[in-house]
Scaffold this motif. Sequence first.
Motif, PDB file in Angstrom:
ATOM      1  N   ARG A  14      -1.985  -1.311  -6.060  1.00 17.87           N
ATOM      2  CA  ARG A  14      -3.407  -1.507  -5.825  1.00 17.87           C
ATOM      3  C   ARG A  14      -3.878  -2.709  -6.630  1.00 17.87           C
ATOM      4  NH1 ARG A  14      -1.885   1.854  -2.921  1.00 17.87           N
ATOM      5  NH2 ARG A  14      -2.812   3.836  -2.326  1.00 17.87           N
TER       6      ARG A  14
ATOM      7  N   MET B 141      -1.185  -5.586  -5.699  1.00 21.27           N
ATOM      8  CA  MET B 141      -1.117  -5.579  -4.240  1.00 21.27           C
ATOM      9  C   MET B 141      -1.324  -6.976  -3.675  1.00 21.27           C
ATOM     10  SD  MET B 141      -3.265  -3.195  -1.679  1.00 21.27           S
ATOM     11  CE  MET B 141      -2.954  -3.142   0.066  1.00 21.27           C
TER      12      MET B 141
ATOM     13  N   PHE C 113       0.832  -1.204   0.000  1.00 22.97           N
ATOM     14  CA  PHE C 113       0.000   0.000   0.000  1.00 22.97           C
ATOM     15  C   PHE C 113       0.866   1.254   0.000  1.00 22.97           C
ATOM     16  CE2 PHE C 113      -2.776   3.151   2.039  1.00 22.97           C
ATOM     17  CZ  PHE C 113      -3.857   3.074   1.183  1.00 22.97           C
TER      18      PHE C 113
END
Length: 81
Positions: A50, A54, A45
């Motif tokens: 994202r 992630m 993060f």
Amino acid sequence: MPAVAAHGVPGGNDVSCFQKLRMGFMMGMMIGGATGVLLGGFAAFRGGLRGKEMLTAMGKTAVQSGGSFGVFMAVAQGLRC
């Protein structure tokens, strides 16, 4: 009535050394994996990742952390056998 240990008794509830090693590895894997998810998610993060990237980064960190801590816990259980 006092408790009686079942060591060496036929049909007793003895736990083998391999079962202790396996349980130590699984406990270490769970603890290390949970830590890896937390730390990996936080690092991903902060790194600006994202979505799929992630999750991939979190998964890699969780597996690495869980595997290494699992090995250490299995070795510790092996020393206790």
